[in-house]
Design an enzyme around this catalytic site. Structure first.
Site, PDB file in Angstrom:
ATOM      1  N   SER A 233       0.775  -1.597   0.492  1.00  0.00           N
ATOM      2  CA  SER A 233      -0.109   0.069  -0.181  1.00  0.00           C
ATOM      3  C   SER A 233       0.857   1.202  -0.307  1.00  0.00           C
ATOM      4  O   SER A 233       2.057   1.249  -1.268  1.00  0.00           O
ATOM      5  CB  SER A 233      -0.959  -0.168   1.605  1.00  0.00           C
ATOM      6  OG  SER A 233      -1.769   0.426   0.558  1.00  0.00           O
ATOM      7  N   ASP A 451      -8.633  -3.618  -6.376  1.00  0.00           N
ATOM      8  CA  ASP A 451      -8.072  -3.348  -5.195  1.00  0.00           C
ATOM      9  C   ASP A 451      -8.960  -2.318  -4.972  1.00  0.00           C
ATOM     10  O   ASP A 451      -8.963  -1.604  -5.650  1.00  0.00           O
ATOM     11  CB  ASP A 451      -6.554  -3.293  -5.314  1.00  0.00           C
ATOM     12  CG  ASP A 451      -6.128  -2.689  -4.045  1.00  0.00           C
ATOM     13  OD1 ASP A 451      -6.365  -2.188  -2.997  1.00  0.00           O
ATOM     14  OD2 ASP A 451      -5.113  -2.935  -3.466  1.00  0.00           O
ATOM     15  N   HIS A 481      -7.886  -5.597  -0.656  1.00  0.00           N
ATOM     16  CA  HIS A 481      -6.415  -4.660  -1.162  1.00  0.00           C
ATOM     17  C   HIS A 481      -5.162  -5.266  -0.632  1.00  0.00           C
ATOM     18  O   HIS A 481      -5.116  -5.917   0.202  1.00  0.00           O
ATOM     19  CB  HIS A 481      -6.561  -3.643   0.210  1.00  0.00           C
ATOM     20  CG  HIS A 481      -5.291  -2.569   0.529  1.00  0.00           C
ATOM     21  ND1 HIS A 481      -5.104  -2.487  -1.733  1.00  0.00           N
ATOM     22  CD2 HIS A 481      -4.935  -1.931   1.715  1.00  0.00           C
ATOM     23  CE1 HIS A 481      -4.869  -1.075  -0.670  1.00  0.00           C
ATOM     24  NE2 HIS A 481      -4.235  -1.284   0.828  1.00  0.00           N
TER      25      HIS A 481
END
Length: 515
Positions: A233, A451, A481
């Site tokens: 991320s 995502d 995610h």
């Protein structure tokens, strides 16, 4: 990366782990490692003093972790000293809290650093809970993570109290009147002033660039000639910035759930509106609903809650912003979709308890009313990174486009562009980060087509920005995610082969849903 939708890959359980690490000071201890003489931190940067590059880490057993028995057997904690101001490496220092578990096998490669996103996620808290996911990597790597500067045990920031945080949940995040607009921006100003007062001199030294430089010092002190890294991320942006600053030190880097490095603050929010709407459409289809009709139903529910917040079993009211947060949180993982169905059904019946519980999980609020500090750290870090400061007038012009992108997520993320860094006391550093890394070793960049928080398109852009023969893209046709550890044998085996054997896949490799 906004007030409501952060780039954090850590699950609720991992984020709330109490790793109980007490960092050792520089000085003797079990497993001390030492690097060589001082060297430049990057081309054109000042050489670091030997007191920093040759410091010893006083590794001590952590008091408690999630996956070791007896508690603390496998995990060690220490403190790394880094310059407060990287332009003055001979000046004052701050301490960064580190955690590690040493490689279990005999054919050790080195250290593998992990950043779990946010920005603001604690690596000290998250690493033990993630260790089972990367158990194969643990055979040949020391698993290492840390609390970046401004996070957790590393000079963690606090800009407002728990009471003030709860009060802010009543502020209308999609203001409909001039009075509500003023209240929204006044809350943003209050937060900024709280940061200026509570964070002090550190406020200007918690950027992604600062943390990337910390990572290279960490590499040296850990005794590694190259940096091996797993960024998830926001950790992908951090990894890209590191590769740009230190291309010659890049070892095996994995970037999973990739932040688009070509997007500015406003474009990031547009990307997230698209990503979360895409995830919501997939969720609605999985429950047999028409995505367009289902989206409109949820948008109508949020409008009703805006006008009349729902009662909950706790006595607290479910406001519109809390309802929105409760909808966002389950979209991070496909196995959380059933909880979203139940919460929406309950809310339609007039009870906001389940959506409130989901929102509290996202906000790291416990039963006694204490909040985690991830969101505060995130805002401090990202407002030092982001140069863009949209005005109220500029934001209002953009709102129709946000609404077209997503009737559910667009209004919140559009307004967030105006409020996120409003009245911030420190100027931002760049519109978009520089991640080009000519001459670096191949970097594995993973995109997940479903995502929500870091939409798939960002992976290709990151690979392109890293440069030809550097960025290598791997696609997973999945949901949630991130990709590694989310159920794809194809993704897992590709990443493991790259990290353990140095096998670089063909750029553009695709892993299907059932692989």
């Amino acid at each position: 990366m906004g007030r409501f939708v952060r780039w954090a890959a850590v699950t609720a359980a991992a984020a709330l782990l109490a790793a109980g690490c007490s960092g050792g000071s520089s000085g003797g201890g079990e497993g001390d490692e030492r690097s060589g003489s001082a060297r430049p931190t990057a081309t054109g940067a000042k050489a670091l003093p030997d007191a920093l590059t040759s410091q010893k880490l006083g590794w001590e057993r952590c008091e408690a972790t999630a996956d070791s028995s007896p508690p603390g057997r496998d995990w060690q904690c220490a403190t790394l000293r880094v310059p407060l101001d990287w332009s003055k490496p001979d000046g004052g220092t701050i301490g960064l809290a580190l955690i590690r578990s040493k490689a279990r096998g005999g054919d050790r490669i080195g250290s593998l650093l992990f950043n779990f996103g946010g920005p603001g996620a604690s690596g000290v808290a998250g690493m033990p809970g993630y260790a089972a996911t990367v158990s194969l990597l643990r055979e040949r790597y020391d698993l290492v993570s840390w609390d970046p500067r401004g996070v957790g045990a590393s000079e963690g920031v606090r800009c407002r109290s728990d009471k003030e945080t709860q009060a802010a949940e009543a502020v209308d995040a999609t203001p409909d009147t001039p009075a509500e607009e003023r209240a929204y921006l006044r809350d943003a100003t209050d937060f900024a002033q709280g940061c200026e007062k509570g964070v002090g001199r550190l406020l200007a030294h918690v950027s992604t660039t600062d943390t990337a430089r910390d990572m290279d010092l960490m590499r040296q002190v850990l005794g590694d000639t190259a940096l091996h890294y797993f960024g998830i991320s926001y950790g992908t942006q951090l990894g890209g910035v590191y590769a740009h600053l230190f291309p010659e030190n890049v070892g095996r880097l994995v970037l999973d759930a990739v932040v688009d490095p070509t997007a500015d603050l406003v474009d990031h929010r547009k990307n997230q509106a698209r990503g979360f709407q895409r995830a919501l459409d997939n969720y609605l289809e999985s429950t047999g609903q028409d995505p367009e009709k289902g989206t409109r139903k949820i948008a109508d529910l949020l409008e009703r809650i805006d006008a009349d917040p729902l009662d909950t079993y706790s006595g607290r009211k479910l406001t519109q912003v809390l309802a929105f947060t409760g909808i966002v949180w389950p979209l991070y993982r496909q196995d959380s979709w059933p909880s979203l169905t139940s919460a929406l059904d309950t809310a339609e019946q007039g009870d906001g308890s389940e959506l409130l519980a989901l929102a509290d999980g996202y906000n790291e609020r416990d039963g006694s009313g204490r909040y985690g500090l991830l969101t505060q750290s995130q805002r401090v870090i990202s407002c030092l990174d982001d140069k863009q400061r949209p005005t109220l007038a500029e934001t209002k012009k953009l709102l129709p486009e946000f609404e077209r992108i997503s009737p559910v997520f667009g209004p919140f993320l559009g307004w967030d562009a105006a409020g996120w860094c409003h009245d911030w006391p420190v100027p931002g550093q760049y519109a978009t980060p520089e991640v080009s890394a000519p001459g670096a070793a191949p970097v594995l960049v993973i995109g997940n087509t479903g995502d929500p928080a870091t939409p798939y398109e960002g992976a290709r852009r990151m690979a392109d920005e890293l440069g030809k023969a550097v960025g290598v893209e791997l696609t997973w046709k999945g949901e949630g995610h991130g990709a590694y550890g989310n159920g794809s044998d194809c993704v897992n085996s590709t990443v493991n082969a790259y990290l353990l054997e140095g096998t670089v896949p063909k750029d553009g490799k695709v892993c299907g849903r059932r692989q």
